[in-house]
Motif scaffolding. Structure first.
Motif, PDB file in Angstrom:
ATOM      1  N   GLN A  65       0.825  -1.207   0.000  1.00  0.00           N
ATOM      2  CA  GLN A  65       0.000   0.000   0.000  1.00  0.00           C
ATOM      3  C   GLN A  65       0.866   1.266   0.000  1.00  0.00           C
ATOM      4  OE1 GLN A  65      -2.574   2.423  -0.378  1.00  0.00           O
ATOM      5  NE2 GLN A  65      -3.782   0.667   0.328  1.00  0.00           N
ATOM      6  N   GLN A  66       0.592   2.175  -0.962  1.00  0.00           N
ATOM      7  CA  GLN A  66       1.374   3.408  -1.086  1.00  0.00           C
ATOM      8  C   GLN A  66       0.476   4.638  -1.236  1.00  0.00           C
ATOM      9  OE1 GLN A  66       4.849   3.880  -1.121  1.00  0.00           O
ATOM     10  NE2 GLN A  66       4.968   1.787  -0.380  1.00  0.00           N
ATOM     11  N   SER A  67      -0.730   4.577  -0.681  1.00  0.00           N
ATOM     12  CA  SER A  67      -1.622   5.732  -0.758  1.00  0.00           C
ATOM     13  C   SER A  67      -0.968   6.963  -0.143  1.00  0.00           C
ATOM     14  CB  SER A  67      -2.930   5.430  -0.020  1.00  0.00           C
ATOM     15  OG  SER A  67      -3.703   4.490  -0.725  1.00  0.00           O
ATOM     16  N   GLY A  68      -1.167   8.109  -0.786  1.00  0.00           N
ATOM     17  CA  GLY A  68      -0.615   9.362  -0.282  1.00  0.00           C
ATOM     18  C   GLY A  68       0.851   9.562  -0.594  1.00  0.00           C
ATOM     19  N   ALA A  69       1.414   8.703  -1.445  1.00  0.00           N
ATOM     20  CA  ALA A  69       2.847   8.814  -1.751  1.00  0.00           C
ATOM     21  C   ALA A  69       3.144   9.862  -2.798  1.00  0.00           C
ATOM     22  CB  ALA A  69       3.382   7.460  -2.221  1.00  0.00           C
ATOM     23  N   GLY A  70       2.107  10.403  -3.437  1.00  0.00           N
ATOM     24  CA  GLY A  70       2.323  11.409  -4.473  1.00  0.00           C
ATOM     25  C   GLY A  70       3.228  10.875  -5.574  1.00  0.00           C
ATOM     26  N   ARG A  71       4.233  11.684  -5.928  1.00  0.00           N
ATOM     27  CA  ARG A  71       5.190  11.281  -6.964  1.00  0.00           C
ATOM     28  C   ARG A  71       6.573  11.064  -6.332  1.00  0.00           C
ATOM     29  NH1 ARG A  71       6.956  15.081 -11.900  1.00  0.00           N
ATOM     30  NH2 ARG A  71       8.049  13.554 -13.175  1.00  0.00           N
ATOM     31  N   SER A  72       6.577  10.569  -5.124  1.00  0.00           N
ATOM     32  CA  SER A  72       7.811  10.437  -4.354  1.00  0.00           C
ATOM     33  C   SER A  72       8.745   9.390  -4.941  1.00  0.00           C
ATOM     34  CB  SER A  72       7.487  10.070  -2.902  1.00  0.00           C
ATOM     35  OG  SER A  72       6.817   8.824  -2.839  1.00  0.00           O
ATOM     36  N   MET A  73      10.021   9.512  -4.567  1.00  0.00           N
ATOM     37  CA  MET A  73      11.068   8.575  -4.985  1.00  0.00           C
ATOM     38  C   MET A  73      11.719   8.006  -3.725  1.00  0.00           C
ATOM     39  SD  MET A  73      11.218   8.523  -8.295  1.00  0.00           S
ATOM     40  CE  MET A  73       9.882   9.280  -9.234  1.00  0.00           C
ATOM     41  N   LYS A  74      11.232   6.862  -3.271  1.00  0.00           N
ATOM     42  CA  LYS A  74      11.617   6.353  -1.950  1.00  0.00           C
ATOM     43  C   LYS A  74      13.085   5.958  -1.849  1.00  0.00           C
ATOM     44  CE  LYS A  74       8.852   3.666   0.264  1.00  0.00           C
ATOM     45  NZ  LYS A  74       8.016   2.497   0.635  1.00  0.00           N
ATOM     46  N   ASN A  75      13.654   5.438  -2.921  1.00  0.00           N
ATOM     47  CA  ASN A  75      15.015   4.915  -2.816  1.00  0.00           C
ATOM     48  C   ASN A  75      16.066   6.000  -2.641  1.00  0.00           C
ATOM     49  OD1 ASN A  75      14.647   5.826  -5.419  1.00  0.00           O
ATOM     50  ND2 ASN A  75      16.093   4.383  -6.308  1.00  0.00           N
ATOM     51  N   VAL A  76      15.670   7.262  -2.802  1.00  0.00           N
ATOM     52  CA  VAL A  76      16.608   8.370  -2.579  1.00  0.00           C
ATOM     53  C   VAL A  76      17.174   8.292  -1.160  1.00  0.00           C
ATOM     54  CG1 VAL A  76      16.796  10.874  -2.382  1.00  0.00           C
ATOM     55  CG2 VAL A  76      15.506   9.870  -4.273  1.00  0.00           C
TER      56      VAL A  76
END
Length: 269
Positions: free
Chosen positions: A43-54
């Protein structure tokens, strides 16, 4: 409509690879061409256009997940990353070419008004649009309690119909200047005969934060001001008219003002 079934569609969903919404979309989009499913592994609701691995909190690994939808075997690709990263992997790694269309959805819960940049559903479609790929984000109005669930009690019939309807239109329609993606929201009581309308994005918040005195338990609720949103806006169409809202979105977020006039006004201030 006469069709040659050579279209390629990448399907994603910020609710994750196990969401019933992505399976519902896959079942109807398969009538329009080849469908590649690439979605976050959770689940990734609310993540927008984020880049998590940064920040080293996702490794962007790809795992093949076998699904059975209406008796048909599917291979879904689960990405350890955000919705935008799932789209990147779907476009550049899983697929051997850029698709004709990216569909993000069917999402549990509305994505309307000033909240759009928060939405992982819209964020995924926006990421696709940044690659020059036509995209749509599809969201179904649900009770707040279902927004981060994988409830099997949700009726996706109307949402499936409109997902296929607009996907097919965009697959065979010439691109329109300054329209990079469509944000589609479907009322919970809609059916296949429900009207739809092209709408503007409201400037109002649709959801507002609650429990702000306890940051560890911040939640959200529907704004009490929704009924007073701008006529012809996405919020007004869903809340007041109970019709399907279709909002054309440009990834050029520059204000539509005269840049020269604004520059002169600042100089004169």
């Amino acid at each position: 409509m006469s069709m040659v079934n050579d279209k390629l569609i990448v399907l994603t969903n910020d609710d994750g690879v196990d969401s019933p919404g992505i399976e519902a979309a896959a079942s109807v989009l398969s009538d329009l061409g080849q469908v590649i499913v690439a979605a976050p592994s959770c689940q990734q609701s609310g993540a927008g256009r984020s880049m998590k691995n940064v920040f080293g909190n996702a490794d962007n690994s790809i795992q093949e997940v076998n699904k059975n939808i209406d008796g048909v075997s599917w291979s879904f690709y689960a990405i350890d990353g955000s919705p935008a990263q799932a789209v990147q992997k779907g476009l550049l790694v899983v697929s051997d070419r850029l698709p004709d269309l990216v569909v993000s959805g069917i999402n549990f819960g509305e994505n309307l008004g000033a909240d759009l940049t928060i939405s992982g559903t819209v964020g995924a479609a926006w990421e696709a649009a940044s690659f020059g790929v036509t995209s749509i984000a599809v969201s179904l109005e649900t009770d707040l309690s279902n927004h981060t669930s994988h409830s099997s009690d949700i009726d996706f019939t109307a949402a499936m119909y409109f997902t296929k309807f607009f996907a097919e239109k965009l697959l065979y329609m010439d691109s329109i200047n300054d329209v990079d993606l469509l944000n589609i929201n479907i009322p919970s009581d809609a059916n296949v005969d429900t009207n739809w309308s092209i709408t503007r994005q409201s400037r109002q918040q649709y959801f507002v934060a609650t429990n702000l005195d306890n940051p560890k338990l911040v939640q959200y609720k529907k704004s009490d001001n929704c009924h007073n949103s701008e006529p012809e806006s996405d919020i007004y169409s869903i809340v007041n008219n109970r019709i399907v809202s279709v909002t054309p979105i440009s990834i050029d977020a520059t204000s539509r003002v005269s840049l020269k006039d604004l520059e002169n006004k600042i100089h004169q201030q």
